[in-house]
Write an enzyme that holds these catalytic residues in place. Structure first.
Site, PDB file in Angstrom:
ATOM      1  N   GLU A  64     -69.253   7.941 -73.640  1.00 32.07           N
ATOM      2  CA  GLU A  64     -67.927   7.494 -73.194  1.00 32.07           C
ATOM      3  C   GLU A  64     -66.979   7.313 -74.376  1.00 32.07           C
ATOM      4  OE1 GLU A  64     -67.936   4.494 -69.767  1.00 32.07           O
ATOM      5  OE2 GLU A  64     -69.955   4.356 -70.584  1.00 32.07           O
ATOM      6  N   SER A 100     -74.790  -4.669 -69.655  1.00 33.81           N
ATOM      7  CA  SER A 100     -73.580  -5.337 -69.177  1.00 33.81           C
ATOM      8  C   SER A 100     -73.800  -6.834 -69.313  1.00 33.81           C
ATOM      9  CB  SER A 100     -73.347  -4.966 -67.721  1.00 33.81           C
ATOM     10  OG  SER A 100     -72.634  -5.987 -67.060  1.00 33.81           O
ATOM     11  N   ASN A 147     -75.424   1.330 -69.794  1.00 28.18           N
ATOM     12  CA  ASN A 147     -74.216   2.156 -69.787  1.00 28.18           C
ATOM     13  C   ASN A 147     -74.206   3.195 -70.906  1.00 28.18           C
ATOM     14  OD1 ASN A 147     -73.185   0.688 -67.617  1.00 28.18           O
ATOM     15  ND2 ASN A 147     -72.325  -0.873 -68.974  1.00 28.18           N
ATOM     16  N   ASN A 205     -47.166  15.920-107.383  1.00 25.34           N
ATOM     17  CA  ASN A 205     -47.026  16.761-106.193  1.00 25.34           C
ATOM     18  C   ASN A 205     -48.121  17.827-106.111  1.00 25.34           C
ATOM     19  OD1 ASN A 205     -44.800  15.197-105.908  1.00 25.34           O
ATOM     20  ND2 ASN A 205     -43.296  16.820-106.287  1.00 25.34           N
ATOM     21  N   LYS A 257     -77.681  -2.937 -65.543  1.00 22.94           N
ATOM     22  CA  LYS A 257     -76.908  -1.832 -66.130  1.00 22.94           C
ATOM     23  C   LYS A 257     -77.417  -1.326 -67.465  1.00 22.94           C
ATOM     24  CE  LYS A 257     -72.886  -1.012 -64.948  1.00 22.94           C
ATOM     25  NZ  LYS A 257     -72.196   0.011 -64.197  1.00 22.94           N
ATOM     26  N   HIS A 299     -65.825  23.860 -59.682  1.00 24.84           N
ATOM     27  CA  HIS A 299     -65.064  22.820 -58.972  1.00 24.84           C
ATOM     28  C   HIS A 299     -65.924  21.584 -58.700  1.00 24.84           C
ATOM     29  CE1 HIS A 299     -62.240  26.157 -58.136  1.00 24.84           C
ATOM     30  NE2 HIS A 299     -63.354  26.832 -57.859  1.00 24.84           N
ATOM     31  N   SER A 345     -49.860   3.840-101.344  1.00 30.61           N
ATOM     32  CA  SER A 345     -50.911   4.489-100.543  1.00 30.61           C
ATOM     33  C   SER A 345     -52.303   4.207-101.099  1.00 30.61           C
ATOM     34  CB  SER A 345     -50.674   6.002-100.508  1.00 30.61           C
ATOM     35  OG  SER A 345     -50.556   6.512-101.825  1.00 30.61           O
TER      36      SER A 345
END
Ligand code: ARG
Length: 477
Positions: A298, A285, A293, A118, A291, A164, A31
């Site tokens: 996001e 983009s 974005n 441990n 664009k 809603h 590890s």
């Protein structure tokens, strides 16, 4: 296994073993390449343990001095990037201990007296996480302050409140932002709470049953600034509930960030046009030149899935483990580390994206979100956001609420067919729905009138919002 044997790579684990570990198994079980980030907690824990061993006369004063000297050197080696981490030494604990023994000889071999990996690893993770929780708490505060700053400038700005995702009632934009401040303040409370249970000492539990040496566990806890010791050795070495709790708290916080992200994304779309975020948080983009974005919100929404996934991973890791320590627990680290990294980066970026960056020349924050109040208000004027206010008006004139509701439904239908707002219907038309309607109705049909009318604790009336801002300012000072 003693650490000098560890130095002789590719040898068997101890005299008990007839062959060395296979290379694949070595890689599978090691590890060190991810747990090496626990190095400072490991050294801190070891020094507290050694100091107590010396105070209890379990090791000599010169052993302690050697251990301290060796650890100081290891620390500077790691900080300078010159420490050689070895896969053969499996994890951070054995790497540091082996180097210590290399540097100071027998004193290094005495460090592990009355201790097991441990209880050592459980202690390290707790120490590390405790400090990370403190950083996260600071970042949560920064984000709340950023939101309150923006709220303060937008108390009178009117936003269509949705239920809603349909226009429901007008709300102050500040009120809307303060809803997130509430969420993040609860997230901060949860962090404080998790910290209490994280900040307890497993060391002294040894492998599982406690130890035969006269350890002073309270002393070690005090040295490490921990709030108490784990009272049962089996539990101390084996449970990772503090890590699960933390990840649950982090997941909730990410869920709040994700909800806010979703709103930012909607508000930034051309169809809403309510806010802008600074260009440095957006991307273009490769094909559509127009664009910009909202990649940051996001991605934050996407990364929420990742953190919630870590919660699922950790909680499933614990399920079905018999007492006490099992190697399964080594799998707690990567999800926990990634949760911390993701949450910290996200909070940091959101605090700046919302509140802006401090300009040292002016002492002011610049480049936070820009609010288009006119677009918000125009949107609030669509969708009959003050229909409830008209119903409430009729109730005050003596109509039962259900009848008022039905009357207003007729008025909305009429306004829809005239393609106008309720406030644009002439008084005579409104009186056709109910004779008690008078000229003062237009006050309650206005967005501002609607806002002002919601003057109960927790409501959106500007006086209430200002009171909340003042409360948050005091709380966050
Ligand atoms: N690397 C191990 C972990 O992360 C340390 C404890 C190993 N203990 C053991 N008995 N194998 O949990």
């Amino acid at each position: 296994m003693s650490t000098n044997q560890l130095d002789k790579k590719s040898e068997a684990w101890s005299a008990l073993f007839s062959e060395p570990m296979s290379e694949l198994v070595k890689r599978y079980t090691a590890s060190v390449f991810f747990d090496k980030r626990l190095w400072l907690a490991d050294i801190t824990g070891s020094l507290a343990h050694a100091e107590m061993l010396a105070a209890q006369k379990i090791i000599g004063a010169s052993d302690l001095a050697d251990i301290q000297r060796g650890m100081a050197q290891i620390r500077s080696e790691i900080e300078a990037g010159g420490f050689e981490w070895k896969l053969d030494l499996e994890d951070v604990h054995l790497n540091i201990e082996a180097r210590l023994t290399q540097l100071v000889g027998d004193a290094g071999k005495r460090l592990h007296t009355g201790r097991s990996r441990n209880d050592q690893v459980a202690t390290d993770v707790r120490l590390w996480l405790r400090d990370e929780i403190d950083l996260i708490s600071d970042l949560l505060k920064e984000l709340q302050v950023a939101l309150v700053d923006v709220a303060e400038k937008n108390v009178e700005v009117i936003l269509p409140g949705f239920t809603h995702l349909q226009v429901a009632q007008p709300v102050s934009f500040a009120h809307h932002l303060l809803a997130y401040v509430e969420m993040f303040s609860r997230d901060a409370e949860r962090m404080v709470d998790v910290r209490r249970r994280t900040n307890r000492l497993p060391l002294g539990s040894a492998a599982l049953a406690g130890t035969t040496y006269p350890l002073d566990r309270e002393r070690v806890a005090k040295t490490l600034g921990m709030e108490g010791v784990c009272q049962n050795s089996l539990d101390g070495v084996s449970d990772r509930d503090f890590a699960i709790e933390f990840t649950a708290a982090a997941s909730l916080c990410m869920v709040h960030i994700s909800r806010f992200s979703e709103e930012l994304i909607l508000w930034m779309s051309q169809n809403f046009g309510f806010v802008k975020i600074a260009d440095r948080f957006t991307t273009g983009s490769s094909i559509m030149p127009q664009k910009k974005n909202p990649d940051v919100p996001e991605l934050a929404r996407g990364k929420t899935g990742r953190v919630v996934g870590h919660l699922m991973g950790l909680i499933t890791l614990m399920k079905g483990q018999p007492l006490a320590y099992n190697k399964d627990n080594q799998e707690d680290k990567e999800p926990l580390f990634d949760t911390v990294d993701t949450l910290k980066d996200t909070l940091r970026i959101f605090a700046e994206m919302v509140g802006g960056q401090l300009n040292p020349a002016t002492g002011a924050k610049e480049g936070g979100i820009t609010v288009n109040a006119a677009a918000m208000e125009a949107a609030a004027n669509k969708g009959y956001a003050t229909a409830t206010d008209l119903a409430d008006y009729l109730v005050k004139k003596g109509l039962p609420f259900r009848d008022a509701h039905e009357t207003v439904a007729h008025a909305v239908k009429a306004a829809t067919s005239h393609n106008c707002d309720l406030s644009e219907l002439p008084l005579t038309v409104l009186q056709g729905f109910n004779a008690s309607i008078e000229k003062d109705v237009y006050e309650c049909l206005s967005l501002r009138g609607s806002l002002n009318a919601r003057n109960t604790l927790g409501g959106t009336a500007p006086v209430q919002v200002k009171a909340q801002i003042a409360r948050h300012r005091t709380r966050l000072a």
